[in-house]
Design a protein around this motif. Structure first.
Motif, mmCIF file in Angstrom:
data_model
loop_
_atom_site.group_PDB
_atom_site.id
_atom_site.type_symbol
_atom_site.label_atom_id
_atom_site.label_comp_id
_atom_site.label_asym_id
_atom_site.label_seq_id
_atom_site.Cartn_x
_atom_site.Cartn_y
_atom_site.Cartn_z
ATOM 1 N N GLY A 100 -20.199 17.309 29.991
ATOM 2 C CA GLY A 100 -20.502 16.063 29.312
ATOM 3 C C GLY A 100 -19.290 15.180 29.143
ATOM 4 O O GLY A 100 -18.516 14.964 30.072
ATOM 5 N N ARG A 101 -19.091 14.687 27.921
ATOM 6 C CA ARG A 101 -17.958 13.809 27.629
ATOM 7 C C ARG A 101 -16.625 14.549 27.685
ATOM 8 O O ARG A 101 -15.569 13.924 27.751
ATOM 9 N N ASP A 102 -16.670 15.877 27.677
ATOM 10 C CA ASP A 102 -15.444 16.677 27.714
ATOM 11 C C ASP A 102 -15.087 17.147 29.129
ATOM 12 O O ASP A 102 -14.171 17.951 29.291
ATOM 13 N N LEU A 103 -15.805 16.659 30.141
ATOM 14 C CA LEU A 103 -15.531 17.074 31.516
ATOM 15 C C LEU A 103 -14.137 16.640 31.940
ATOM 16 O O LEU A 103 -13.743 15.484 31.761
ATOM 17 N N GLU A 104 -13.397 17.583 32.522
ATOM 18 C CA GLU A 104 -12.044 17.309 32.994
ATOM 19 C C GLU A 104 -11.893 17.717 34.454
ATOM 20 O O GLU A 104 -12.504 18.683 34.913
ATOM 21 N N LEU A 105 -11.045 16.983 35.158
ATOM 22 C CA LEU A 105 -10.736 17.234 36.568
ATOM 23 C C LEU A 105 -9.252 17.464 36.723
ATOM 24 O O LEU A 105 -8.438 16.713 36.179
ATOM 25 N N LEU A 106 -8.877 18.502 37.478
ATOM 26 C CA LEU A 106 -7.470 18.725 37.784
ATOM 27 C C LEU A 106 -7.118 17.873 39.000
ATOM 28 O O LEU A 106 -7.630 18.108 40.096
ATOM 29 N N ALA A 107 -6.275 16.891 38.794
ATOM 30 C CA ALA A 107 -5.933 15.959 39.875
ATOM 31 C C ALA A 107 -4.507 15.472 39.697
ATOM 32 O O ALA A 107 -3.878 15.672 38.657
ATOM 33 N N GLY A 108 -3.989 14.829 40.742
ATOM 34 C CA GLY A 108 -2.660 14.246 40.707
ATOM 35 C C GLY A 108 -2.653 12.966 41.516
ATOM 36 O O GLY A 108 -3.610 12.653 42.230
ATOM 37 N N ARG A 109 -1.559 12.236 41.431
ATOM 38 C CA ARG A 109 -1.446 10.958 42.126
ATOM 39 C C ARG A 109 -0.381 11.048 43.210
ATOM 40 O O ARG A 109 0.704 11.575 42.987
ATOM 41 N N ARG A 110 -0.718 10.536 44.384
ATOM 42 C CA ARG A 110 0.235 10.522 45.485
ATOM 43 C C ARG A 110 1.406 9.596 45.135
ATOM 44 O O ARG A 110 1.199 8.493 44.604
ATOM 45 N N PRO A 111 2.653 10.014 45.417
ATOM 46 C CA PRO A 111 3.815 9.164 45.109
ATOM 47 C C PRO A 111 3.733 7.819 45.825
ATOM 48 O O PRO A 111 3.162 7.709 46.916
ATOM 49 N N GLY A 112 4.306 6.802 45.228
ATOM 50 C CA GLY A 112 4.232 5.470 45.804
ATOM 51 C C GLY A 112 5.029 5.281 47.076
ATOM 52 O O GLY A 112 4.770 4.347 47.832
ATOM 53 N N HIS A 113 5.985 6.176 47.345
ATOM 54 C CA HIS A 113 6.850 6.002 48.513
ATOM 55 C C HIS A 113 6.299 6.647 49.793
ATOM 56 O O HIS A 113 6.851 6.439 50.872
ATOM 57 N N VAL A 114 5.218 7.426 49.697
ATOM 58 C CA VAL A 114 4.694 8.097 50.885
ATOM 59 C C VAL A 114 3.868 7.118 51.716
ATOM 60 O O VAL A 114 3.350 6.120 51.205
ATOM 61 N N LYS A 115 3.754 7.396 53.020
ATOM 62 C CA LYS A 115 3.041 6.496 53.925
ATOM 63 C C LYS A 115 1.530 6.692 53.855
ATOM 64 O O LYS A 115 0.762 5.746 54.044
ATOM 65 N N PHE A 116 1.098 7.935 53.581
ATOM 66 C CA PHE A 116 -0.336 8.234 53.605
ATOM 67 C C PHE A 116 -0.891 8.189 52.179
ATOM 68 O O PHE A 116 -0.514 8.970 51.331
ATOM 69 N N MET A 117 -1.772 7.234 51.917
ATOM 70 C CA MET A 117 -2.451 7.061 50.627
ATOM 71 C C MET A 117 -1.487 7.014 49.433
ATOM 72 O O MET A 117 -1.615 7.785 48.482
ATOM 73 N N PRO A 118 -0.495 6.125 49.435
ATOM 74 C CA PRO A 118 0.433 6.035 48.298
ATOM 75 C C PRO A 118 -0.277 5.569 47.027
ATOM 76 O O PRO A 118 -1.118 4.673 47.065
ATOM 77 N N GLY A 119 0.066 6.186 45.902
ATOM 78 C CA GLY A 119 -0.453 5.759 44.619
ATOM 79 C C GLY A 119 -1.895 6.090 44.337
ATOM 80 O O GLY A 119 -2.449 5.650 43.325
ATOM 81 N N VAL A 120 -2.531 6.867 45.201
ATOM 82 C CA VAL A 120 -3.957 7.182 45.059
ATOM 83 C C VAL A 120 -4.135 8.522 44.367
ATOM 84 O O VAL A 120 -3.396 9.479 44.628
ATOM 85 N N TRP A 121 -5.120 8.619 43.486
ATOM 86 C CA TRP A 121 -5.451 9.891 42.833
ATOM 87 C C TRP A 121 -6.215 10.783 43.802
ATOM 88 O O TRP A 121 -7.132 10.321 44.502
ATOM 89 N N VAL A 122 -5.845 12.053 43.869
ATOM 90 C CA VAL A 122 -6.458 12.980 44.816
ATOM 91 C C VAL A 122 -6.613 14.364 44.181
ATOM 92 O O VAL A 122 -5.982 14.674 43.171
ATOM 93 N N PHE A 123 -7.446 15.175 44.808
ATOM 94 C CA PHE A 123 -7.509 16.597 44.482
ATOM 95 C C PHE A 123 -6.360 17.290 45.213
ATOM 96 O O PHE A 123 -5.894 16.805 46.249
ATOM 97 N N PRO A 124 -5.894 18.435 44.740
ATOM 98 C CA PRO A 124 -4.890 19.174 45.514
ATOM 99 C C PRO A 124 -5.475 19.620 46.855
ATOM 100 O O PRO A 124 -6.657 19.950 46.949
ATOM 101 N N GLY A 125 -4.647 19.621 47.872
ATOM 102 C CA GLY A 125 -5.119 20.031 49.194
ATOM 103 C C GLY A 125 -4.130 19.638 50.265
ATOM 104 O O GLY A 125 -3.105 19.001 49.995
ATOM 105 N N GLY A 126 -4.428 20.017 51.503
ATOM 106 C CA GLY A 126 -3.545 19.697 52.610
ATOM 107 C C GLY A 126 -4.020 20.320 53.904
ATOM 108 O O GLY A 126 -5.131 20.866 53.985
ATOM 109 N N ALA A 127 -3.181 20.253 54.907
ATOM 110 C CA ALA A 127 -3.534 20.716 56.245
ATOM 111 C C ALA A 127 -3.661 22.235 56.304
ATOM 112 O O ALA A 127 -2.968 22.967 55.588
ATOM 113 N N VAL A 128 -4.544 22.696 57.174
ATOM 114 C CA VAL A 128 -4.716 24.126 57.427
ATOM 115 C C VAL A 128 -3.599 24.588 58.349
ATOM 116 O O VAL A 128 -3.339 23.975 59.387
ATOM 117 N N ASP A 129 -2.904 25.662 57.972
ATOM 118 C CA ASP A 129 -1.837 26.233 58.787
ATOM 119 C C ASP A 129 -2.360 27.398 59.618
ATOM 120 O O ASP A 129 -3.418 27.963 59.319
#
Length: 211
Positions: free
Chosen positions: A34-63
């Motif tokens: 409900g009103r207490d729902l929380e999401l674990l997220a972070g924001r991409r740094p402003g200096h990066v080329k891919f999606m700067p300043g955008v809020w995202v879920f943790p994740g990345g490329a498959v190795d």
């Protein structure tokens, strides 16, 4: 009078380079209701080329190493091989980017620490297993063609009750934490991120359509 054969050749427009998408994975972590729902997220740094300043879920490329079974994993019988390696990537990237593990009590006992990778050692030290049955597959999204960096991303959702550790910011994500999205939406949030979040919430609440 110039001969027609001497006319300058017509130049054809160069075809745009199509970047092949790389397999990637992302983890949506939710807690509360409900009103207490929380999401674990972070924001991409402003200096990066891919999606700067955008809020995202943790994740990345498959190795490549994500193809190998972990000594500290459990469950996963419900996932085909491609989704299983994406699930490993999602858990590994979540630990690397925000410092938390997702699992349940029951790490593999008696395994020599020197035989473990960094992510396996983190689970072993916490006394938990990487529980793939705690993950639910949400869907996938492919970065549009014109983008210089493309990913074929599989999204998973897990409950905050299975999260071990306190989230922290890293070089890859800023302002990491549990954000009260029901009371204060994160902006900017990409359309695909909003779509996957809505789908994850529906799956978690049991209101998603069966397909």
């Amino acid at each position: 009078m110039n001969d027609v054969s001497e006319a300058a050749p017509v130049r054809q427009a160069a075809k745009p380079t199509i970047v092949r998408p790389r397999d990637a994975a992302s983890l949506i972590l939710l807690r509360g209701k409900g009103r207490d729902l929380e999401l674990l997220a972070g924001r991409r740094p402003g200096h990066v080329k891919f999606m700067p300043g955008v809020w995202v879920f943790p994740g990345g490329a498959v190795d490549r190493d994500d193809n190998r079974r972990w000594q500290v994993e459990s469950g996963g019988a419900q996932l085909p091989p491609r989704l299983l390696r994406c699930a490993r990537a999602a858990l590994r990237e979540t630990w690397e980017e925000v410092g938390v593990l997702v699992g349940r009590p029951g790490a593999a006992p008696g395994t020599p620490p020197t035989a473990l990778t960094a992510i396996e050692a983190a689970y072993a030290e916490a006394g938990i297993s990487a529980a793939f049955d705690a993950l639910t597959y949400v869907g996938r999204a492919i970065t549009p063609t014109p983008v210089f960096r493309r990913f074929n991303t599989r999204f998973f959702v897990a409950d905050g009750s299975d999260v071990v550790g306190e989230p922290a910011s890293s070089d890859e994500l800023e302002d990491v934490g549990w954000h009260p999205i029901a009371r204060r939406p994160l902006v900017p949030f990409r359309d695909v991120t909003q779509f996957m979040l809505a789908r994850a919430r529906a799956l978690r609440d049991g209101t998603a359509p069966p397909e």
